[in-house]
Scaffold this motif. Structure first.
Motif, PDB file in Angstrom:
ATOM      1  N   GLY A  14      37.936  49.335  38.122  1.00 27.60           N
ATOM      2  CA  GLY A  14      39.252  49.784  37.712  1.00 27.60           C
ATOM      3  C   GLY A  14      39.964  48.752  36.849  1.00 27.60           C
ATOM      4  O   GLY A  14      40.000  47.578  37.191  1.00 27.60           O
ATOM      5  N   GLY A  15      40.496  49.200  35.715  1.00 25.63           N
ATOM      6  CA  GLY A  15      41.217  48.321  34.811  1.00 25.63           C
ATOM      7  C   GLY A  15      40.391  47.811  33.652  1.00 25.63           C
ATOM      8  O   GLY A  15      40.909  47.164  32.750  1.00 25.63           O
ATOM      9  N   GLN A  16      39.085  48.081  33.638  1.00 23.91           N
ATOM     10  CA  GLN A  16      38.222  47.585  32.565  1.00 23.91           C
ATOM     11  C   GLN A  16      38.224  48.465  31.322  1.00 23.91           C
ATOM     12  O   GLN A  16      37.738  48.048  30.284  1.00 23.91           O
ATOM     13  N   GLN A  46      42.538  51.560  41.104  1.00 25.11           N
ATOM     14  CA  GLN A  46      43.670  50.675  40.887  1.00 25.11           C
ATOM     15  C   GLN A  46      43.604  49.419  41.746  1.00 25.11           C
ATOM     16  O   GLN A  46      44.337  48.486  41.545  1.00 25.11           O
ATOM     17  N   ARG A 144      39.529  43.310  27.822  1.00 28.21           N
ATOM     18  CA  ARG A 144      39.665  44.762  27.687  1.00 28.21           C
ATOM     19  C   ARG A 144      38.888  45.293  26.484  1.00 28.21           C
ATOM     20  O   ARG A 144      38.718  46.503  26.348  1.00 28.21           O
TER      21      ARG A 144
END
Length: 195
Positions: A14-16, A46, A144
């Motif tokens: 999550g978040g990548q 999350q 990212r």
């Protein structure tokens, strides 16, 4: 573009940026003329949990989820998730493309489990008689953008029929936030040049 079904299994933490990578790759597949079906599973994304996206190309696909052992290409944004996906979803003779990032789960940080080394992922892919492609961009300023690196290498390797470097770059131009477009294109081109 028609023809045989091709299954693309994408995973990360999550978040990548799995969602953006899937959206961009989906647009590239559409530009290449594929019929696509897809879905996402988010779990505890999350909180650093696993995020999985399924993209299935071709006519005659009746469900967007890829059955275990049927992925032609696994695309992973993290080593452990790449290993898990190779073991569960990579088909015999398939390809694993992974960004060699390390996100240690809580059990590893607490000393209750061991994080897999590169040899473990090599062995998992070899057991499936597959092709292994490691991606890592030295000096990457923003993690990212690892998804742009993966897309660049994927396109350069020609792992998805019709999704070449020009088609993938056009998809990035459509999907990337304008403020980050040039930086993403630079990472994409650097990774594609290695391919």
């Amino acid at each position: 573009m028609s023809g045989a079904v091709q299954n693309l299994y994408l995973c990360g933490v999550g978040g990548q940026g799995i969602g953006l990578l899937t959206e961009t790759l989906g647009q590239a597949c559409l530009k290449a003329g594929h019929v696509i079906h897809g879905c996402d599973t988010h779990g505890l994304a999350q909180r650093g949990g696993t995020v999985i996206s399924h993209l299935r190309l071709g006519e005659g696909v009746f469900t967007p989820r890829i059955p275990e052992g049927e992925a032609h290409v696994v695309i992973a944004l993290e080593r452990l998730e790449g290993l898990r996906a190779a073991q569960s979803h990579l088909r015999d003779g398939g390809a694993l493309l992974y960004y060699d990032a390390v996100y240690q789960p809580v059990a590893v940080r607490m000393g209750q489990a061991r994080y897999p080394d590169v040899a473990a992922i090599d062995a998992a892919v070899a057991a499936k008689r597959g092709a292994l492609h490691r991606v890592f961009v030295d000096g990457l300023e923003d993690p990212r953008m690892q998804n742009s690196a993966l897309l660049g290498r994927l396109a350069a390797l020609g792992l998805v029929p019709g999704v070449d470097v020009a088609v993938a770059e056009a998809a990035i131009r459509s999907a990337a936030p304008p403020a980050a477009l040039e930086a993403n294109l630079a990472v994409f081109r650097k990774a594609a040049a290695v391919g």
